[in-house]
Write an enzyme that holds these catalytic residues in place. Structure first.
Site, PDB file in Angstrom:
ATOM      1  N   GLU A 260       0.872  -1.294   0.086  1.00 30.71           N
ATOM      2  CA  GLU A 260       0.074   0.030  -0.039  1.00 30.71           C
ATOM      3  C   GLU A 260       0.917   1.084   0.035  1.00 30.71           C
ATOM      4  OE1 GLU A 260      -2.548  -0.220   3.386  1.00 30.71           O
ATOM      5  OE2 GLU A 260      -3.449  -1.800   2.702  1.00 30.71           O
ATOM      6  N   LYS A 262       2.434   4.586   1.388  1.00 30.63           N
ATOM      7  CA  LYS A 262       2.706   4.962   2.570  1.00 30.63           C
ATOM      8  C   LYS A 262       2.644   6.686   2.496  1.00 30.63           C
ATOM      9  CE  LYS A 262       6.013   4.696   6.643  1.00 30.63           C
ATOM     10  NZ  LYS A 262       5.514   5.904   7.052  1.00 30.63           N
ATOM     11  N   ARG A 267      -1.076   9.856  11.497  1.00 32.84           N
ATOM     12  CA  ARG A 267      -1.908   8.550  11.584  1.00 32.84           C
ATOM     13  C   ARG A 267      -2.956   8.987  12.453  1.00 32.84           C
ATOM     14  NH1 ARG A 267       0.319   2.680  13.001  1.00 32.84           N
ATOM     15  NH2 ARG A 267      -1.496   1.749  13.013  1.00 32.84           N
ATOM     16  N   ARG A 283      -1.418   9.108  16.882  1.00 28.62           N
ATOM     17  CA  ARG A 283      -0.413   7.801  16.842  1.00 28.62           C
ATOM     18  C   ARG A 283      -0.059   7.799  18.491  1.00 28.62           C
ATOM     19  NH1 ARG A 283       4.474   6.249  17.481  1.00 28.62           N
ATOM     20  NH2 ARG A 283       5.503   4.944  15.874  1.00 28.62           N
ATOM     21  N   GLU A 313      -4.366   7.550   7.630  1.00 26.58           N
ATOM     22  CA  GLU A 313      -3.517   8.738   7.547  1.00 26.58           C
ATOM     23  C   GLU A 313      -4.422   9.852   7.169  1.00 26.58           C
ATOM     24  OE1 GLU A 313      -0.429   7.777   8.484  1.00 26.58           O
ATOM     25  OE2 GLU A 313       0.989   9.142   7.949  1.00 26.58           O
ATOM     26  N   PHE A 353      -6.653   2.630   6.219  1.00 25.03           N
ATOM     27  CA  PHE A 353      -6.127   1.648   5.806  1.00 25.03           C
ATOM     28  C   PHE A 353      -6.471   0.208   6.850  1.00 25.03           C
ATOM     29  CE2 PHE A 353      -2.792   4.226   8.024  1.00 25.03           C
ATOM     30  CZ  PHE A 353      -2.751   3.303   9.135  1.00 25.03           C
ATOM     31  N   ARG A 430       5.431  -3.657  16.886  1.00 19.46           N
ATOM     32  CA  ARG A 430       6.243  -3.659  15.879  1.00 19.46           C
ATOM     33  C   ARG A 430       6.510  -4.995  15.460  1.00 19.46           C
ATOM     34  NH1 ARG A 430       8.051   0.951  13.668  1.00 19.46           N
ATOM     35  NH2 ARG A 430       8.100   2.202  15.329  1.00 19.46           N
ATOM     36  N   LYS A 436       7.739  -1.584   6.292  1.00 17.97           N
ATOM     37  CA  LYS A 436       7.923  -0.443   5.547  1.00 17.97           C
ATOM     38  C   LYS A 436       9.230  -0.211   4.532  1.00 17.97           C
ATOM     39  CE  LYS A 436       9.244   2.218   9.563  1.00 17.97           C
ATOM     40  NZ  LYS A 436       9.015   3.461  10.434  1.00 17.97           N
TER      41      LYS A 436
HETATM   42  P1  ATP Z   1       7.414   6.520  10.270  1.00 25.64           P
HETATM   43  O1  ATP Z   1       7.964   7.497  11.135  1.00 25.64           O
HETATM   44  O2  ATP Z   1       8.328   5.895   9.306  1.00 25.64           O
HETATM   45  O3  ATP Z   1       6.075   6.980   9.673  1.00 25.64           O
HETATM   46  P2  ATP Z   1       6.175   5.112  12.540  1.00 25.64           P
HETATM   47  O4  ATP Z   1       6.993   4.441  13.706  1.00 25.64           O
HETATM   48  O5  ATP Z   1       5.384   6.300  12.651  1.00 25.64           O
HETATM   49  O6  ATP Z   1       7.157   5.165  11.294  1.00 25.64           O
HETATM   50  P3  ATP Z   1       5.601   2.561  11.507  1.00 25.64           P
HETATM   51  O7  ATP Z   1       4.459   1.622  11.769  1.00 25.64           O
HETATM   52  O8  ATP Z   1       6.965   2.292  11.404  1.00 25.64           O
HETATM   53  O9  ATP Z   1       5.248   3.839  12.268  1.00 25.64           O
HETATM   54  O10 ATP Z   1       5.221   2.923   9.865  1.00 25.64           O
HETATM   55  C1  ATP Z   1       3.900   2.806   9.400  1.00 25.64           C
HETATM   56  C2  ATP Z   1       3.463   4.167   9.487  1.00 25.64           C
HETATM   57  O11 ATP Z   1       3.169   4.681   8.411  1.00 25.64           O
HETATM   58  C3  ATP Z   1       2.203   4.239  10.304  1.00 25.64           C
HETATM   59  O12 ATP Z   1       2.238   4.546  11.667  1.00 25.64           O
HETATM   60  C4  ATP Z   1       1.151   5.199   9.475  1.00 25.64           C
HETATM   61  O13 ATP Z   1       1.382   6.480  10.174  1.00 25.64           O
HETATM   62  C5  ATP Z   1       1.859   5.475   8.224  1.00 25.64           C
HETATM   63  N1  ATP Z   1       1.075   4.813   7.160  1.00 25.64           N
HETATM   64  C6  ATP Z   1       1.068   5.601   5.854  1.00 25.64           C
HETATM   65  N2  ATP Z   1       0.046   4.793   5.004  1.00 25.64           N
HETATM   66  C7  ATP Z   1       0.000   3.666   5.764  1.00 25.64           C
HETATM   67  C8  ATP Z   1      -0.576   2.547   5.150  1.00 25.64           C
HETATM   68  N3  ATP Z   1      -1.109   2.440   4.169  1.00 25.64           N
HETATM   69  N4  ATP Z   1      -0.626   1.623   6.081  1.00 25.64           N
HETATM   70  C9  ATP Z   1      -0.042   1.547   7.220  1.00 25.64           C
HETATM   71  N5  ATP Z   1       0.452   2.725   7.906  1.00 25.64           N
HETATM   72  C10 ATP Z   1       0.674   3.693   6.839  1.00 25.64           C
END
Ligand code: ATP
Length: 596
Positions: A260, A262, A267, A283, A313, A353, A430, A436
């Site tokens: 998907e 990103k 979030r 978040r 998001e 999502f 996690r 990702k």
């Molecule tokens: P980052 O700072 O890289 O966004 P993170 O620690 O906030 O990382 P991770 O779970 O590592 O969070 O990476 C996934 C993040 O990407 C989610 O927290 C969300 O905010 C964002 N995101 C964007 N699009 C999507 C998607 N299609 N599915 C899941 N998460 C998504």
């Protein structure tokens, strides 16, 4: 049955006297076993330095100047005396303790000990007064807060006063992680740490340690095992691991997965309860309804289910072209006033999502394709609301093509998601069910990391008198500590340097925080709280940093070379959400692979 606040004070004193997690757990177990059920939740929140779970949008946060007035009134001393002592001690809690012991001595000399009043200083009483302080609003509320606090302090012992003041000023910082409290609750009420998994799942589902403590104490572990997500209480988010090539991702996913876009936004978890109330949680589980009236509107009209919990998001879009804009543009929404203007200038779109609950059905144990199907059934897509763009892939070429497409549309990259039967929603974890894949992994350490400030150094030359350098750390979730990975002094503007001391003021502590692992001794220690984004040139082995110590080579940790602040304070992240030690270790290994 009531519990004297003095008992909590003794708990705090014992907890402050140790830095060892196991000892802290033992101390908490003993306390929980003896705590009456009626005040258990209150005791848990107070021990965390708050009154309610994080997601309740009410804060104590009493300003220093009101606390100073309250202390002065409680001992009938001039404010100037309290101020002078504050300048000397730098800790309002200590000031209260010292002023009260002086005041009480004088009172004893006058044959008045005040013991009768002391009887009423129970946990319940202290909690209720603090609750009234937190809720006081509008005209006359400052006077009301001062009156309530000074009355409470007048009845308290000097040591009680110290902790009460630290609680109202938001400076409790006993260094007890949520995970330590969960361990202690499992041992105290379910007999052993074996129950920890069920307790943790309940916590991940409800984000409310107080309610969990009471449920466990009164109804037992069985009641926790059947806990489901509850609209109105944020579920701790599922998080992704990271990898740096399509081949590695496909291998990890068993050859086939969904990928998907990103999106580069914020979030959000959207809840609608049985009464039709809609709430948006960030978040870090804060209520963000105030920032996004337009998203509330979308959720009310475009999600067709009586009750739901969905995730997506929020992205900023160009008001003329509808193109996606970078994350930074959403920061205009994070303010108290002028949200309406920001909403016009930086409209938001919602990319959904996941679905955790629909029409009362708990979907967290369903595989991802089922959850996405339910999400699609209830979403009426339009300009501003749609499901995250998705494709199912089984070869590296298609994955890479979709990645290029995502980047060209302004996304950060892709999130690959497992679609097999075990692809449940893993709240608060996690894991490898989500991976990702971001653009910048492909060129060594173009990649940014989110690190936690745990120490600070005075600047020199033009920066003399200001904080010039921060000691930064990655998070180690296994041990629940922060391990240092670099010292960062570039990338800060002159204004940021000038304002750094006041920005960090509340975090400065006199000793190394118990959850910090460092071989270095900075000029000032900080309580881990602020997260900032940093880019570096590469990751190297380092004898002086503790991140990944011994994991690659005996006696060596890992360091980020030439770290530079990107200008982005990640205020939406908690310190526990920072880049982990394992992520840094993986980044180091993937760098090596690229070189070889
Ligand atoms: P980052 O700072 O890289 O966004 P993170 O620690 O906030 O990382 P991770 O779970 O590592 O969070 O990476 C996934 C993040 O990407 C989610 O927290 C969300 O905010 C964002 N995101 C964007 N699009 C999507 C998607 N299609 N599915 C899941 N998460 C998504």
């Amino acid at each position: 049955m009531s519990l004297m606040y003095q008992e909590l004070v003794e708990l705090y004193d014992r907890l402050s006297a140790t830095t060892k997690r196991l000892e802290m757990t033992d101390i908490l177990v003993q306390f929980f076993k003896n705590c009456p059920n009626s005040v258990l939740d209150k005791a848990v929140y107070l021990t965390q330095g708050r009154l309610y779970p994080e997601f309740v949008p009410l804060e104590l946060g009493v300003a220093d100047r009101l606390i100073i007035k309250s202390i002065a009134q409680s001992v009938a001393a001039p404010e100037s005396e309290v101020n002078a002592l504050y300048k000397r001690l730098g800790d309002l809690g200590k000031v209260a303790e010292s002023m009260l012991s002086k005041g009480k001595k004088q009172a004893t000399l006058c044959f008045f000990s005040g013991e009768a009043r002391r009887d009423k200083v129970t946990v319940e009483h202290v909690y209720n007064v603090l609750d009234r302080i937190a809720r006081a609003q509008g005209e006359g509320s400052q006077e009301e807060k001062i009156r309530l606090l000074s009355d409470l302090l007048r009845d308290a012992s000097p040591r009680e006063a110290m902790y009460i003041v630290r609680t109202v000023s938001g400076a409790m910082r006993l260094g007890i992680a949520d995970m330590t409290i969960l361990d202690a609750l499992a041992i105290a009420f379910a007999g052993s740490k074996d129950a920890r998994e069920s307790v943790e799942r309940a916590y991940n589902m409800t984000s409310d340690l107080g309610t969990i403590a009471v449920t466990l104490a009164t109804e037992g572990i069985g009641a926790l095992r059947s806990i489901k997500p509850i609209p109105g209480r944020p579920v701790r988010p599922m998080l992704a691991e990271r990898l740096s090539s399509p081949e590695e991702i496909l291998e990890k996913m068993g050859g086939r997965c969904a990928v998907e876009y990103k999106y580069d936004g914020e979030r959000v978890q959207i809840h609608r309860d049985g009464d039709g109330r809609i709430n948006l949680f960030s978040r870090r589980l804060e209520n963000i309804n105030g920032h996004y009236p337009d998203v509330l509107e979308l959720a009310a009209h475009r999600l067709a289910s009586e009750t739901f919990i969905v995730e997506g998001e929020i992205v900023a879009v160009d008001s003329y072209t509808g193109d996606m804009l970078p994350f930074q543009e959403l920061m205009h929404r994070r303010r108290k006033y002028g949200v309406d203007e920001a909403m016009q200038a930086y409209p938001a779109a919602l990319k959904l999502f996941d679905a955790l609950l629909v029409e009362g059905d708990d979907l967290t144990l369903e595989p991802y394709p089922v959850r996405r199907e339910r999400l699609s059934e209830i979403t009426r897509e339009g300009d501003r609301i749609s499901l995250a763009k998705q494709r199912v892939v089984s070869d590296a070429r298609s994955l890479e093509n979709f990645f290029e497409e995502a980047i060209s549309e302004g996304c950060e990259g892709l999130v690959a998601k497992s679609i097999d039967s075990s692809s449940v929603y893993k709240a608060g974890a996690r894991g490898w069910l989500w991976i990702k894949y971001k653009r910048d992994y492909r060129s060594e350490m173009q990649d940014s990391v989110d690190l936690v400030a745990v120490g600070a150094y005075w600047g020199t030359g033009r920066r003399a008198g200001n904080i010039g350098t921060l000691l930064l750390a990655a998070y180690d979730p296994d041990e629940d500590v922060f391990r240092t990975v670099c010292k960062c002094s570039t990338g800060f503007s002159d204004e940021e340097i000038a304002g750094m001391k006041s920005l960090l003021e509340k975090d400065i502590i006199s000793h190394k925080h118990p959850r910090v692992d460092s071989k270095l001794s900075p000029d000032m220690w900080l309580s881990p709280s602020k997260v900032l984004e940093v880019r570096g040139a590469e990751i190297t082995l380092s004898p002086i940093h503790t991140c990944g110590l011994g994991m690659i080579r005996d006696g060596s940790g890992l360091a980020i070379r030439f770290p530079r602040f990107t200008g982005r304070w990640r205020s939406e992240k908690r310190p526990e959400d920072a880049t982990t030690v394992m992520e840094i270790v993986e980044m180091y290994k993937s760098q090596l692979k690229k070189v070889s």
